[in-house]
Design a protein around this motif. Structure first.
Motif, PDB file in Angstrom:
ATOM      1  N   PRO A 162     -52.415 -81.559   6.608  1.00 54.22           N
ATOM      2  CA  PRO A 162     -51.297 -80.249   6.001  1.00 54.22           C
ATOM      3  C   PRO A 162     -52.952 -79.308   4.957  1.00 54.22           C
ATOM      4  O   PRO A 162     -53.529 -79.394   4.960  1.00 54.22           O
ATOM      5  CB  PRO A 162     -50.552 -80.679   4.641  1.00 54.22           C
ATOM      6  CG  PRO A 162     -51.376 -81.522   4.374  1.00 54.22           C
ATOM      7  CD  PRO A 162     -52.215 -82.559   5.608  1.00 54.22           C
ATOM      8  N   CYS A 163     -51.362 -77.346   5.337  1.00 52.07           N
ATOM      9  CA  CYS A 163     -52.676 -76.818   4.589  1.00 52.07           C
ATOM     10  C   CYS A 163     -51.223 -75.843   4.456  1.00 52.07           C
ATOM     11  O   CYS A 163     -50.386 -75.671   4.581  1.00 52.07           O
ATOM     12  CB  CYS A 163     -53.494 -76.126   5.571  1.00 52.07           C
ATOM     13  SG  CYS A 163     -52.969 -75.394   6.717  1.00 52.07           S
ATOM     14  N   LYS A 164     -51.902 -74.255   3.065  1.00 53.55           N
ATOM     15  CA  LYS A 164     -51.071 -73.758   2.957  1.00 53.55           C
ATOM     16  C   LYS A 164     -50.961 -72.478   3.597  1.00 53.55           C
ATOM     17  O   LYS A 164     -51.554 -72.078   4.195  1.00 53.55           O
ATOM     18  CB  LYS A 164     -52.143 -73.337   1.274  1.00 53.55           C
ATOM     19  CG  LYS A 164     -52.168 -73.881   0.080  1.00 53.55           C
ATOM     20  CD  LYS A 164     -51.708 -73.621  -0.966  1.00 53.55           C
ATOM     21  CE  LYS A 164     -51.711 -74.703  -2.014  1.00 53.55           C
ATOM     22  NZ  LYS A 164     -52.025 -74.292  -3.559  1.00 53.55           N
ATOM     23  N   VAL A 165     -49.704 -72.460   3.809  1.00 61.04           N
ATOM     24  CA  VAL A 165     -48.936 -71.214   4.666  1.00 61.04           C
ATOM     25  C   VAL A 165     -50.045 -69.495   4.151  1.00 61.04           C
ATOM     26  O   VAL A 165     -50.417 -69.630   3.109  1.00 61.04           O
ATOM     27  CB  VAL A 165     -47.753 -71.062   3.698  1.00 61.04           C
ATOM     28  CG1 VAL A 165     -47.285 -69.831   5.181  1.00 61.04           C
ATOM     29  CG2 VAL A 165     -46.990 -71.933   4.417  1.00 61.04           C
ATOM     30  N   PRO A 166     -50.422 -69.033   5.448  1.00 58.08           N
ATOM     31  CA  PRO A 166     -51.741 -68.334   5.035  1.00 58.08           C
ATOM     32  C   PRO A 166     -51.053 -66.944   4.308  1.00 58.08           C
ATOM     33  O   PRO A 166     -49.123 -66.682   4.413  1.00 58.08           O
ATOM     34  CB  PRO A 166     -51.710 -67.593   6.328  1.00 58.08           C
ATOM     35  CG  PRO A 166     -50.431 -68.152   7.145  1.00 58.08           C
ATOM     36  CD  PRO A 166     -50.334 -69.601   6.763  1.00 58.08           C
TER      37      PRO A 166
END
Length: 153
Positions: A94-98
């Motif tokens: 998972p990563c943060k939404v740009p």
């Protein structure tokens, strides 16, 4: 009147009239049937070949389609037809939404699993996390795991 009755009889076996309330459509199809029958009679007189009227219509349709057929172009837009098969096999993190210019640091998108509502009640839940490899917004728990572990999430 004998020829008209015979033409109506021949067309009655293969007519292309449809149930419609539009009178002009019925007239149009009647004219098409008459033109094809006339073409069949002229073809028989010019070539001397005796083929059935049904076979003549089939040959006519085949030749028209072969001459004027245009192949379909592949779709250029819209949603993809199939789900991403790599979501079940590859490694995902998972990563943060740009960030976007409109929302700034508070950028959020709708979770795909929460929107589908196949396993639980359908809800529109906003999340700031996504799977970068799948380019899909997902809640951290439990949607991220469900999306990558279950075929029908």
């Amino acid at each position: 009147m004998g020829a008209v009755d015979k033409a109506d009889m021949i067309n009655s076996f293969v007519e292309c009239t449809r149930k419609t309330t539009k009178w002009y459509k019925k007239i149009f199809f009647q004219l098409i049937d008459t033109a094809v029958l006339n073409g069949s009679i002229v073809h028989r007189q010019l070539t001397g070949k005796v083929i059935t009227y049904q076979k003549y219509r089939e040959n006519l349709m085949r030749e028209l389609l072969e001459e004027h057929h245009t192949p379909r172009r592949p779709s250029t837009g819209g949603r993809p037809a199939l789900d991403n098969p790599l979501r079940l096999t590859a490694r995902h993190f998972p990563c943060k939404v740009p960030q976007t210019a409109a929302q700034g640091s508070r950028t959020r998108r709708h979770c795909k699993v929460c929107l589908s509502g196949a396993r639980r009640s359908k809800q529109r839940k906003m999340t700031k996390y996504m799977c970068l490899a799948c380019d899909t917004p997902l809640c951290i728990s439990p949607c991220f795991e469900e999306y990558h572990m279950l075929k029908h999430y």
